[in-house]
Design an enzyme around this catalytic site. Structure first.
Site, short mmCIF file in Angstrom:
data_model
loop_
_atom_site.label_atom_id
_atom_site.label_comp_id
_atom_site.label_asym_id
_atom_site.label_seq_id
_atom_site.Cartn_x
_atom_site.Cartn_y
_atom_site.Cartn_z
N GLU A 44 -5.47 61.63 -20.58
CA GLU A 44 -6.42 60.62 -21.80
C GLU A 44 -7.20 61.41 -22.26
O GLU A 44 -8.99 62.02 -21.91
CB GLU A 44 -6.80 59.46 -20.72
CG GLU A 44 -7.56 58.44 -21.41
CD GLU A 44 -7.99 57.27 -21.51
OE1 GLU A 44 -9.33 56.49 -21.24
OE2 GLU A 44 -8.22 57.12 -19.65
N ARG A 294 -4.80 65.59 -4.95
CA ARG A 294 -5.95 65.94 -6.16
C ARG A 294 -6.56 67.51 -5.60
O ARG A 294 -6.93 67.75 -4.82
CB ARG A 294 -6.70 64.94 -6.15
CG ARG A 294 -8.03 64.43 -7.34
CD ARG A 294 -8.48 63.66 -7.47
NE ARG A 294 -9.73 63.71 -8.08
CZ ARG A 294 -9.99 62.72 -9.13
NH1 ARG A 294 -9.34 61.28 -9.05
NH2 ARG A 294 -10.33 62.93 -10.26
N LYS A 304 -14.57 62.13 -14.10
CA LYS A 304 -14.78 61.99 -15.79
C LYS A 304 -16.33 61.52 -15.42
O LYS A 304 -17.14 61.55 -15.79
CB LYS A 304 -13.45 62.05 -16.19
CG LYS A 304 -12.67 62.65 -16.41
CD LYS A 304 -11.35 62.21 -17.74
CE LYS A 304 -10.70 63.30 -18.03
NZ LYS A 304 -9.44 62.43 -19.12
#
Length: 678
Positions: A44, A294, A304
């Site tokens: 994104e 992750r 983020k």
């Protein structure tokens, strides 16, 4: 997929019925893709890519195919902008994603935008409504939260074999199952069209999917498909005032683009049901989904939200600050694409959660830079040295650019009787275990073919300020040969030395208090030999490419920073160097690392002990007996959930939300422990 030779390499948890393709869907997909096996990398554009994304790129562009046994000619990876949230997205982020992807060397078969399929997504929503599987909902945010609480309690009762209608408190049908859930198809079509035409205020209503409110998976509790946002889209422009959600979009676009393997991280594992349910409901092709762990690196954060806060609070210089784990920050720090890709290959991709030590990344840098970083001599914290009996004014010395490869040439530096050494190479008193400059100590000067004996070390204010020595021709061999920079022939520069951004291996919820105040130390009076001049010209720097890196002999690897203003032709301006990594882990650093590792291990053991102790605490006693919450609350509801803090004030909704998440974790741990006993 005939091109896959190891189909068991990337297999996720099955979702019976919903994850199965019909024969015609499988046949149509096979005809469209042929021998190609396709993955996608779909970030994104709401921030800069970080090293976790580098791992994802490595997986989607390379490692996944290696695991599956797909030949290079049959591999395809799409680069997709997952751009459905215009409030947080921008042209700056869109450009940065492509620049970082290109710099790392990945070449997508196609670049796409989810926003370019908004019309198709809208048609899918209409199809759901016509099938009675979506409805326009006017519940407020608070009412939706209440509804989810009710659903959670009912599911818990069902899981224990109870009757939720008898054991759960009665609530208004407006909340459960929801007064808009059974709106007619005709009315829903009209209301959804009104949403598109902008007839409702922002946040006034949403389109929700009519899923399974009895499911133990909260992601099946009528997830949102569309919401109203009067925000211009950075790529699609002004054509829309409502936007699809991530959960609605990404599976549909995966199907639309003919993706074979949809690879994500483990936090999305609970979305498997909703992913496949939606594709099943829309009669669309279903890719295979695989979740990997992750990336977690010690002494940093990869959220983020947290990275953005570091930027906005000016804790760091920006998204490309050399201390940041962003790809831009690592590039500015001097890590090359080879460094990052080597690191990603080294750690691989599995489902095991673990904390990766920073030294693995540092070692990858050492290996990759050793043969490409030209040698030079520099002093970071200069101390002046004068030879009292040097014959002549200067001496030309030849220095190899790469000692391990003479074919790559050499450069000349000029030695003068007055020169500078680094403060780390001087001590005011003799020390048998120290081999630098100290009274009476014999030292060799590298490349100058000179031996000197230290005569005097001058100290002022507790700091060494000057050294006097004399040339000697005695036969004794020096225990060290030090690097130096001429006092006459040098270029002043600024050196920025970097350490971990966080003082603890695993930053906690109090991460802002754990920022390392000494993560950047600036040396404004450093000196470097003039041979680097042409390679440090400001015109050569580029924030989207790797700047020239050097190995400062006996110190470490350094890279020219974008703040450099030096112009070689005029000799004016400033050169700025960033430290990349030391030449090797010295004893002090190794000891520090061992101590850190030991502390981390102790902390891990303590956490495990605490978690084990918590398993003896019931759900109703969780906030009363867990030490983390001792004295924090004064009142609780009938289920033991805090309602008032220690001062007697009602617990705020935002705090309650966090507490509910912690309680959910505890419930899950209790459930897992119960299963293990069975």
């Amino acid at each position: 997929m005939s091109s896959v030779t190891n189909s068991d390499a990337l297999v996720g948890r099955p979702i019976p019925v919903w994850d199965q393709n019909t024969p015609s869907q499988a046949s149509d997909h096979a005809k469209a893709n042929g021998n190609v096996v396709r993955t996608r990398f779909p970030p994104e554009p709401n921030g800069y890519l970080h090293i976790g994304h580098a791992k994802s790129m490595n997986m989607n562009f390379s490692l996944a195919f290696e695991k599956l046994g797909v030949a290079p000619e049959n591999r395809e990876t799409y680069f997709r902008y997952d751009d459905t949230n215009p409030e947080k997205e921008s042209k700056e982020y869109i450009d940065s994603l492509l620049n970082d992807l290109t710099w790392l060397g990945w070449k997508p078969a196609k670049t796409t935008y989810s926003s370019e399929s908004f019309e198709f997504l809208h048609d899918c929503a209409v199809k759901l409504i016509k099938k009675g599987l979506a409805y326009v909902c006017f519940l407020t945010k608070e009412e939706v939260e209440k509804q989810r609480e009710v659903l959670k309690k009912r599911v818990a009762v069902i899981a224990k074999g109870g009757d939720p209608d008898k054991q759960c408190e009665s609530v208004s049908t407006d909340i459960f199952p929801g007064k808009y859930r059974n709106t007619s198809i005709a009315d829903n079509l009209r209301l959804f069209e009104d949403m598109r035409k902008g007839k409702f205020p922002e946040g006034h209503c949403t389109l929700r999917m009519k899923m399974d409110i009895t499911s133990p998976n909260p992601n099946m509790h009528d997830s949102m498909a569309y919401r109203i946002k009067y925000t211009r889209h950075p790529h699609a422009g002004d054509g829309w005032c409502m936007y699809p959600s991530y959960d609605f979009t990404h599976c549909i676009i995966d199907s639309l683009e003919g993706i074979d393997y949809s690879i994500c991280t483990l936090e999305f594992e609970t979305r498997r049901e909703s992913y496949y349910w939606l594709l099943w409901a829309l009669d669309l092709y279903k890719p295979r989904v695989y979740e990997m762990s992750r990336l977690n690196i010690a002494h940093t954060v990869l959220s983020k939200r947290r990275l953005l806060k570091l930027v906005e609070s000016k804790t760091v210089r920006g998204w490309d600050d050399p201390r940041m784990p962003t790809i831009s920050g690592l590039r500015r720090r001097g890590y090359t694409k080879e460094c990052l890709n080597t690191f990603c290959n080294d750690i691989g991709a599995t489902r095991n959660m673990n904390l990766v030590e920073v030294n693995r990344l540092e070692q990858a840098a050492r290996v990759c830079l050793a043969d490409v970083a030209r040698r030079a001599m520099a002093v970071v914290d200069p101390v002046k040295v004068t030879i009292s009996n040097f014959s002549g004014e200067s001496k030309t010395c030849t220095v190899p650019n790469f000692p391990q490869n003479p074919a790559l040439g050499s450069h000349d530096v000029i030695f003068t009787p007055t020169f500078y050494i680094d403060s780390a190479d001087v001590k005011p008193e003799a020390d048998a275990n120290f081999f630098g400059f100290a009274p009476t100590q014999l030292v060799g000067l590298k490349y100058a073919d000179i031996k000197v004996r230290c005569d005097e070390v001058k100290v002022s204010g507790g700091k060494v300020v000057e050294v006097t020595c004399s040339v000697t021709d005695e036969d004794t061999k020096p225990k060290s040969y030090l690097t130096w920079v001429s006092a006459v022939h040098n270029i002043p520069c600024e050196v920025r030395k970097y350490d971990h951004l966080f003082s603890v291996p695993e930053p906690s919820d109090k991460w802002e208090e754990e920022v390392n105040a000494s993560s950047e130390v600036v040396y404004s009076s450093a000196l470097v030999d003039p041979s680097v001049a042409s390679l440090c010209n400001a015109g050569l720097t580029d924030k989207w490419k790797s700047n020239n890196a050097f190995q400062f002999e006996r110190i470490g690897y350094f890279v020219v920073d974008d703040d450099t203003t030096y112009v070689a032709e005029t000799g004016k301006g400033k050169i700025v160097f960033n430290s990349i990594v030391s030449l090797k882990e010295d004893v002090a650093k190794t000891t520090k690392k061992d101590a850190t590792a030991s502390a981390a291990a102790d902390a891990q053991r303590q956490r495990q002990a605490i978690l084990k102790a918590r398993l003896s605490i019931s759900k109703s006693d969780f906030f009363k007996k867990v030490s983390d919450y001792a004295g924090m609350f004064s009142k609780y509801d009938e289920e033991g959930f805090p309602t008032h803090d220690a001062k007697g004030e009602e617990v705020k909704k935002s705090a309650a939300k966090k507490l509910k998440k912690e309680l959910a974790k505890h419930e899950k741990a209790l459930a897992n422990a119960a299963k293990a006993k069975k």
